[in-house]
Motif scaffolding. Structure first.
Motif, PDB file in Angstrom:
ATOM      1  N   THR A   1       2.858  10.412  -6.918  1.00 31.13           N
ATOM      2  CA  THR A   1       4.271  10.944  -7.849  1.00 31.13           C
ATOM      3  C   THR A   1       3.408  11.322  -9.230  1.00 31.13           C
ATOM      4  O   THR A   1       3.696  12.196  -9.874  1.00 31.13           O
ATOM      5  N   ARG A   2       2.658  10.371  -9.522  1.00 23.97           N
ATOM      6  CA  ARG A   2       1.837  10.681 -10.939  1.00 23.97           C
ATOM      7  C   ARG A   2       0.757  11.656 -10.882  1.00 23.97           C
ATOM      8  O   ARG A   2      -0.074  11.646 -11.761  1.00 23.97           O
ATOM      9  N   ASN A   3       0.501  12.018  -9.591  1.00 26.12           N
ATOM     10  CA  ASN A   3      -0.707  13.040  -9.387  1.00 26.12           C
ATOM     11  C   ASN A   3      -2.090  12.246  -9.845  1.00 26.12           C
ATOM     12  O   ASN A   3      -2.772  12.884 -10.439  1.00 26.12           O
ATOM     13  N   GLY A   4      -2.188  11.035  -9.801  1.00 26.95           N
ATOM     14  CA  GLY A   4      -3.236  10.102  -9.943  1.00 26.95           C
ATOM     15  C   GLY A   4      -3.285   9.896 -11.422  1.00 26.95           C
ATOM     16  O   GLY A   4      -4.494   9.002 -11.870  1.00 26.95           O
ATOM     17  N   VAL A   5      -2.463  10.206 -12.157  1.00 26.89           N
ATOM     18  CA  VAL A   5      -2.731   9.820 -13.774  1.00 26.89           C
ATOM     19  C   VAL A   5      -1.939   8.686 -14.062  1.00 26.89           C
ATOM     20  O   VAL A   5      -0.866   8.458 -14.587  1.00 26.89           O
ATOM     21  N   LEU A   6      -2.683   7.532 -13.816  1.00 29.83           N
ATOM     22  CA  LEU A   6      -2.197   6.209 -14.120  1.00 29.83           C
ATOM     23  C   LEU A   6      -3.316   5.185 -14.044  1.00 29.83           C
ATOM     24  O   LEU A   6      -4.230   5.501 -13.305  1.00 29.83           O
ATOM     25  N   SER A   7      -3.203   4.021 -14.749  1.00 33.29           N
ATOM     26  CA  SER A   7      -4.112   3.058 -14.605  1.00 33.29           C
ATOM     27  C   SER A   7      -3.840   2.030 -13.710  1.00 33.29           C
ATOM     28  O   SER A   7      -2.476   1.763 -13.186  1.00 33.29           O
ATOM     29  N   VAL A   8      -4.729   1.033 -13.522  1.00 38.22           N
ATOM     30  CA  VAL A   8      -4.579  -0.073 -12.303  1.00 38.22           C
ATOM     31  C   VAL A   8      -3.533  -0.851 -13.037  1.00 38.22           C
ATOM     32  O   VAL A   8      -2.710  -1.507 -12.216  1.00 38.22           O
TER      33      VAL A   8
ATOM     34  N   GLU B   1      -1.151  -0.221 -15.129  1.00 37.32           N
ATOM     35  CA  GLU B   1       0.370   0.423 -14.827  1.00 37.32           C
ATOM     36  C   GLU B   1       0.868   0.018 -13.389  1.00 37.32           C
ATOM     37  O   GLU B   1       2.086  -0.354 -13.163  1.00 37.32           O
ATOM     38  N   ILE B   2      -0.109   0.295 -12.335  1.00 37.28           N
ATOM     39  CA  ILE B   2       0.268  -0.330 -10.949  1.00 37.28           C
ATOM     40  C   ILE B   2       0.709  -1.609 -11.023  1.00 37.28           C
ATOM     41  O   ILE B   2       1.671  -1.952 -10.385  1.00 37.28           O
ATOM     42  N   VAL B   3      -0.112  -2.214 -11.429  1.00 40.62           N
ATOM     43  CA  VAL B   3       0.142  -3.858 -11.395  1.00 40.62           C
ATOM     44  C   VAL B   3       1.389  -4.302 -12.000  1.00 40.62           C
ATOM     45  O   VAL B   3       2.242  -5.099 -11.505  1.00 40.62           O
TER      46      VAL B   3
ATOM     47  N   VAL C   1       2.299  -6.903  -8.936  1.00 35.52           N
ATOM     48  CA  VAL C   1       1.226  -7.516  -8.001  1.00 35.52           C
ATOM     49  C   VAL C   1       0.096  -7.959  -8.709  1.00 35.52           C
ATOM     50  O   VAL C   1      -0.097  -7.389  -9.859  1.00 35.52           O
ATOM     51  N   SER C   2      -0.685  -8.799  -8.197  1.00 35.85           N
ATOM     52  CA  SER C   2      -1.797  -9.244  -8.733  1.00 35.85           C
ATOM     53  C   SER C   2      -2.951  -8.351  -8.506  1.00 35.85           C
ATOM     54  O   SER C   2      -2.909  -7.608  -7.504  1.00 35.85           O
ATOM     55  N   GLU C   3      -3.921  -8.049  -9.555  1.00 42.88           N
ATOM     56  CA  GLU C   3      -4.902  -6.961  -9.512  1.00 42.88           C
ATOM     57  C   GLU C   3      -5.627  -7.580  -8.359  1.00 42.88           C
ATOM     58  O   GLU C   3      -6.237  -6.462  -7.556  1.00 42.88           O
ATOM     59  N   ARG C   4      -6.057  -8.645  -7.935  1.00 42.11           N
ATOM     60  CA  ARG C   4      -6.834  -9.198  -7.016  1.00 42.11           C
ATOM     61  C   ARG C   4      -6.311  -8.643  -5.796  1.00 42.11           C
ATOM     62  O   ARG C   4      -7.142  -8.104  -4.718  1.00 42.11           O
ATOM     63  N   LYS C   5      -4.962  -8.847  -5.510  1.00 39.58           N
ATOM     64  CA  LYS C   5      -4.623  -8.745  -4.146  1.00 39.58           C
ATOM     65  C   LYS C   5      -4.467  -7.249  -4.157  1.00 39.58           C
ATOM     66  O   LYS C   5      -4.787  -6.524  -2.837  1.00 39.58           O
TER      67      LYS C   5
ATOM     68  N   ILE D   1       0.835  -1.251  -0.131  1.00 35.59           N
ATOM     69  CA  ILE D   1       0.008   0.214  -0.033  1.00 35.59           C
ATOM     70  C   ILE D   1       0.726   1.185   0.184  1.00 35.59           C
ATOM     71  O   ILE D   1       0.478   2.155  -0.732  1.00 35.59           O
ATOM     72  N   ASP D   2       1.954   1.268   0.767  1.00 32.18           N
ATOM     73  CA  ASP D   2       3.042   2.392   0.866  1.00 32.18           C
ATOM     74  C   ASP D   2       3.522   2.659  -0.644  1.00 32.18           C
ATOM     75  O   ASP D   2       3.374   3.794  -0.842  1.00 32.18           O
ATOM     76  N   LYS D   3       3.742   1.557  -1.519  1.00 34.75           N
ATOM     77  CA  LYS D   3       4.327   1.740  -2.584  1.00 34.75           C
ATOM     78  C   LYS D   3       3.415   2.226  -3.704  1.00 34.75           C
ATOM     79  O   LYS D   3       3.706   2.918  -4.549  1.00 34.75           O
ATOM     80  N   VAL D   4       2.297   1.581  -3.608  1.00 32.72           N
ATOM     81  CA  VAL D   4       1.181   2.128  -4.481  1.00 32.72           C
ATOM     82  C   VAL D   4       0.731   3.558  -4.377  1.00 32.72           C
ATOM     83  O   VAL D   4       0.610   4.506  -5.350  1.00 32.72           O
ATOM     84  N   LEU D   5       0.458   3.972  -3.005  1.00 35.63           N
ATOM     85  CA  LEU D   5       0.289   5.474  -2.712  1.00 35.63           C
ATOM     86  C   LEU D   5       1.384   6.423  -3.311  1.00 35.63           C
ATOM     87  O   LEU D   5       1.373   7.461  -3.758  1.00 35.63           O
ATOM     88  N   GLN D   6       2.768   5.855  -2.951  1.00 39.56           N
ATOM     89  CA  GLN D   6       3.800   6.811  -3.350  1.00 39.56           C
ATOM     90  C   GLN D   6       3.642   7.007  -5.065  1.00 39.56           C
ATOM     91  O   GLN D   6       3.794   8.164  -5.470  1.00 39.56           O
ATOM     92  N   LEU D   7       3.512   5.723  -5.754  1.00 43.14           N
ATOM     93  CA  LEU D   7       3.157   6.014  -7.064  1.00 43.14           C
ATOM     94  C   LEU D   7       2.188   6.811  -7.448  1.00 43.14           C
ATOM     95  O   LEU D   7       2.238   7.715  -8.510  1.00 43.14           O
ATOM     96  N   ILE D   8       1.205   6.638  -6.891  1.00 42.77           N
ATOM     97  CA  ILE D   8      -0.168   7.406  -7.436  1.00 42.77           C
ATOM     98  C   ILE D   8       0.042   9.046  -7.026  1.00 42.77           C
ATOM     99  O   ILE D   8      -0.263   9.803  -7.861  1.00 42.77           O
TER     100      ILE D   8
END
Length: 271
Positions: A167-174, A176-178, A183-187, A158-165
């Motif tokens: 950093t990108r100002n929310g401009v990214l897709s799921v 891209e995060i996966v 990480v699996s989309e389900r997890k 969660i810490d890594k996902v939030l840092q990424l979000i």
């Protein structure tokens, strides 16, 4: 109306974004719109009670509240003088500190005691009393510092996902995060809903929307420029998204007005 934001001490910065205070001796009834900003809060009212309209009906608020993530705007209304102190947590901060599952709290503002019974009893009387808000912030900071221990429920994903979000100002897709975090989309969905209360896709929408306020604060832009820089496909998509979160057209929104919504959305630039 006094609006003041107080930086959290370094020892709490992992969990808490800031403290804030709102005060006013004006007893005239005013309605205030609250708009999604992506941060859950715990709030103590030491002034007169407020009323809330979050689902189409007005109801009285208690003086100790926990506000989860919201997906749409709602209304608040004072009944007299205002006095409130808030803890604006990091998006994952409440779960990290208290182990709370945030998903059931989405689109809701509940009595603090129903979710964290007795947790703030050592300081609640002082926070609801007549001391100056600076003393209350000091006491609240000390109390929370003492509460931080090895039992915190941290989640590196969660810490890594939030840092990424952010950093990108929310401009990214799921997707891209996966891909970037392997990480699996389900997890990802399961962990995000527990710690944040929303899907990662919707949370990205909120952070991208918040970025609009940062851009407007920093530079003068046309609506088409603003739409492009904040990652929208076109101006019509930008306007539609703005209306969904605020209920207003951006051209009619008062970005410079002193309101609760603008106070929370006009975040200071992090250094």
């Amino acid at each position: 109306m006094l609006y003041e934001r107080i930086q959290s001490p370094p020892s709490l910065s992992k969990f808490i974004d800031c403290f804030w205070v709102i005060e006013s001796d004006d007893t005239t009834v005013h309605q205030q719109k609250i708009i999604p900003d992506g941060f859950p809060e715990i709030i103590f009212h030491y002034g007169d009670p407020y009323r809330i309209n979050i689902s189409g009906e007005w109801s009285a608020q208690s003086n100790q509240l926990l506000a989860g993530q919201i997906r749409n705007h709602f209304l608040l209304e004072n009944t007299g003088r205002s006095g409130m102190i808030g803890i604006k947590f990091r998006p994952q901060g409440i779960t990290t500190l208290f182990g709370t599952n945030m998903e059931p709290l989405t689109d809701d503002v509940v009595e603090l005691e129903t979710t964290l019974p007795g947790q703030f009893d050592p300081v609640s009387s002082m926070l609801l009393g007549k001391d100056h808000f600076s003393k209350k912030i000091t006491a609240l900071s000390s109390f929370l510092e003492d509460s931080v221990n090895s039992k915190e429920t941290s989640d590196q994903l969660i810490d890594k996902v939030l840092q990424l979000i952010f950093t990108r100002n929310g401009v990214l897709s799921v997707s891209e995060i996966v891909d970037q975090l392997d990480v699996s989309e389900r997890k990802l969905e399961r962990s995000f809903k527990k710690f944040i209360g929303l899907s990662p896709k919707f949370y990205c929408r909120i952070i991208r929307f918040n970025y609009i306020f940062k851009l407007i604060k920093e530079q003068k832009l046309s609506w088409s420029e603003l739409a492009y820089l904040s990652g929208y496909y076109d101006q019509s998509h930008f306007i539609k998204n703005f209306q969904e979160f605020t209920g207003e057209d951006p051209s009619k929104y008062f970005f410079e007005e002193e309101t609760m919504a603008n106070f929370f959305l006009n975040r200071p630039v992090e250094k």
